[in-house]
Design an enzyme around this catalytic site. Structure first.
Site, PDB file in Angstrom:
ATOM      1  N   GLU A 222      41.799  32.086  40.729  1.00 13.31           N
ATOM      2  CA  GLU A 222      41.560  31.780  39.316  1.00 13.31           C
ATOM      3  C   GLU A 222      42.889  31.770  38.565  1.00 13.31           C
ATOM      4  O   GLU A 222      43.711  32.659  38.733  1.00 13.31           O
ATOM      5  CB  GLU A 222      40.624  32.846  38.750  1.00 13.31           C
ATOM      6  CG  GLU A 222      40.386  32.825  37.263  1.00 13.31           C
ATOM      7  CD  GLU A 222      39.480  33.974  36.829  1.00 13.31           C
ATOM      8  OE1 GLU A 222      39.280  34.133  35.612  1.00 13.31           O
ATOM      9  OE2 GLU A 222      38.973  34.724  37.704  1.00 13.31           O
ATOM     10  N   ASP A 224      43.912  31.820  34.764  1.00 17.79           N
ATOM     11  CA  ASP A 224      43.501  31.928  33.367  1.00 17.79           C
ATOM     12  C   ASP A 224      44.606  31.394  32.469  1.00 17.79           C
ATOM     13  O   ASP A 224      45.615  32.069  32.238  1.00 17.79           O
ATOM     14  CB  ASP A 224      43.193  33.384  33.013  1.00 17.79           C
ATOM     15  CG  ASP A 224      41.983  33.923  33.761  1.00 17.79           C
ATOM     16  OD1 ASP A 224      41.016  33.163  33.930  1.00 17.79           O
ATOM     17  OD2 ASP A 224      42.014  35.088  34.178  1.00 17.79           O
ATOM     18  N   GLU A 227      42.872  33.201  27.573  1.00 19.52           N
ATOM     19  CA  GLU A 227      41.787  34.111  27.242  1.00 19.52           C
ATOM     20  C   GLU A 227      42.163  34.706  25.899  1.00 19.52           C
ATOM     21  O   GLU A 227      43.219  35.343  25.762  1.00 19.52           O
ATOM     22  CB  GLU A 227      41.630  35.187  28.307  1.00 19.52           C
ATOM     23  CG  GLU A 227      41.149  34.623  29.634  1.00 19.52           C
ATOM     24  CD  GLU A 227      40.724  35.703  30.605  1.00 19.52           C
ATOM     25  OE1 GLU A 227      39.506  35.933  30.748  1.00 19.52           O
ATOM     26  OE2 GLU A 227      41.619  36.319  31.198  1.00 19.52           O
ATOM     27  N   HIS A 238      45.301  34.936  39.025  1.00 25.45           N
ATOM     28  CA  HIS A 238      44.640  35.840  39.969  1.00 25.45           C
ATOM     29  C   HIS A 238      44.575  35.114  41.306  1.00 25.45           C
ATOM     30  O   HIS A 238      44.120  33.964  41.365  1.00 25.45           O
ATOM     31  CB  HIS A 238      43.199  36.140  39.551  1.00 25.45           C
ATOM     32  CG  HIS A 238      43.021  36.800  38.227  1.00 25.45           C
ATOM     33  ND1 HIS A 238      42.808  38.150  38.090  1.00 25.45           N
ATOM     34  CD2 HIS A 238      42.986  36.281  36.970  1.00 25.45           C
ATOM     35  CE1 HIS A 238      42.635  38.443  36.814  1.00 25.45           C
ATOM     36  NE2 HIS A 238      42.755  37.333  36.112  1.00 25.45           N
TER      37      HIS A 238
END
Length: 448
Positions: A222, A224, A227, A238
């Site tokens: 993942e 991101d 956020e 991640h």
């Protein structure tokens, strides 16, 4: 209608009580600076939000499965179908040109919906696959209506382009109906993984009337990009030790509740760049350098070791554009961390050491692992959600809450540690929204 549903049997199929019409969303693909072409895309709602039924009888109701229709995974998948979505009426989702607006609490004809998660499609049955290495991804976001405890997120995950149809014959719904989600948290709340119902050991969540957890999780790498709410923001890679989606079971899921967070196949903590956490509390927020009370354009660059697509990912850079000017990302101001303003393996190692955090990012492969996944391509996810686990304190408050006052790395935003409870946020800020617009993708320094 019933005959049509029965013909689709022996698989997770589709129902047509509600027509599935994907909202249109345009974006721009750049070949070079100043040279871009409009792409006519669509968005699709994640399958987890959809009505799941057999000829009008709920397979899943509230946060439990039907014991008659879903006594076991295969029977459940064979019995049940995913229905189309009334995007604005049920889910508070609307598009206009290059703009997507996600509502928080939507009172529909049959139920009240909380948040949503959508994906960008290339065509009716395929997700758009972004290969980010040696490229930049840009968008504009309005977080002004997001209070503490909410997260308007834009990110990439290593889903299958077709939603898993070609790999799993039991899945006939596919990307057209938003199947195949996974992320680095290895979520157990997915109702279907690889087209198979996640009914085994299903336990309703005690503090969420719409969700539960099954035996299996859906793991994948993942990235991101964003956020955020109006109080705080972070961007965070991640990584996982596998490429693509892996249905996990037991220890490989890395479940925190079982004290196995760092024993699984994915790095759940990630390596985050949160300006507030990294020593600049005046950088992002209402009236700050990057003013969250107004729309802001966010630029994220995936730099390689040799400046070519063939190179290994070496750095993730961030820039902002607001009020007609380019704003460089804030610099780190924490003892023990080099005063840079981007994410690299060195930054991650220094940050983990300075904050006393488990360096699972490095253990799971760091930038080398992420670079490998970027070659395969990733799916764009846009969502709005509240946090039934820890009230989003990891993003916008002091976390963990039992840390010593002023402990390095615990102050992540100015929100109170008592904020963010879903019951509070849902009752006090039901009209919260996030708007994403003007998505651009192309070579580095071409899109802003």
């Amino acid at each position: 209608m019933i005959l049509a549903l029965l013909v689709l049997g022996k698989s997770l199929g589709i129902a047509t009580n509600q027509a599935e019409t994907h909202p249109k969303l345009t974006w721009t693909r750049y070949q070079s600076k100043g040279s871009g072409s409009t792409v006519n895309g669509e968005i699709v709602l994640d399958s987890n939000w959809r009505w799941t039924h057999h000829s009008g009888t709920n397979c899943y109701d509230g946060n439990t499965w039907s014991t008659s229709l879903c006594p076991d995974p295969t029977t459940c998948s064979n019995n049940c179908d995913l229905d189309g979505a009334d995007y604005p009426g049920t889910y508070g989702i609307s598009t206009s040109g290059n703009s997507l607006k996600l509502g928080f609490v939507t009172h529909g004809s049959y139920s009240t919906n909380i948040g949503s998660r959508v994906y960008l499609l290339k065509d009716t049955k395929s997700y758009e696959m972004f290969k980010l290495k040696n490229k930049e991804f840009t968008f504009t976001v309005d977080d002004s209506k997001l209070p503490c405890g909410l997260n308007g997120a834009l990110y990439f995950v290593a889903m299958d382009e077709d939603g898993g149809v070609s790999k799993n014959s039991i899945n006939k719904a596919g990307a057209q109906y938003g199947t195949g989600y996974c992320d680095a948290q290895c979520p157990h709340d997915m109702k279907f993984i690889n087209g198979e119902a996640n009914v085994l050991d299903w336990k309703p969540q005690s503090n969420d009337e719409n969700s539960g957890n099954g035996r299996y999780g859906a793991c994948c790498t993942e990235m991101d990009i964003w956020e955020a709410n109006s109080m705080a923001t972070a961007y965070t890679p991640h990584v996982c030790t596998v490429t693509g989606l892996r249905r996990c079971e037991g220890t490989e899921c890395g479940d925190t509740d079982n004290d196995q967070r760092y024993n699984g196949i994915c790095d759940k903590d990630g390596c985050d760049f949160n300006s507030y956490r990294l020593g600049d509390k005046s950088f992002f927020g209402v009236g700050k350098t990057v003013d969250s009370s107004k729309p802001v354009t966010v630029v994220t660059q995936f730099v390689t070791s040799n400046g070519q697509d063939s190179g290994t990912l070496s750095e993730i850079r961030r820039k902002y554009v607001q009020g007609g000017k380019v704003i460089e990302n804030s610099k780190v101001n924490v003892a023990g961390i080099t005063a840079g303003n981007s994410v690299t393996d060195t930054f991650c190692n220094e940050q983990k050491k300075a904050f006393g955090d488990n360096n699972d990012f490095e253990k799971k492969g760091g930038f080398g692992a992420l670079s490998k996944q970027l070659v395969a391509g990733m799916v764009l996810v846009l969502s709005l959600w509240d946090d039934h686990s820890v009230n989003m304190l990891w993003l916008d408050s002091t976390y963990p809450t039992n840390a010593a006052a002023g402990a390095l790395g615990t102050e992540r935003g100015a929100c109170a540690t008592s904020s963010g409870k879903p019951s509070d946020v849902e009752s006090q800020s039901p009209d919260a929204t996030v708007t994403f617009s003007d998505i651009k993708f192309g070579p580095i320094d071409s899109t802003y």
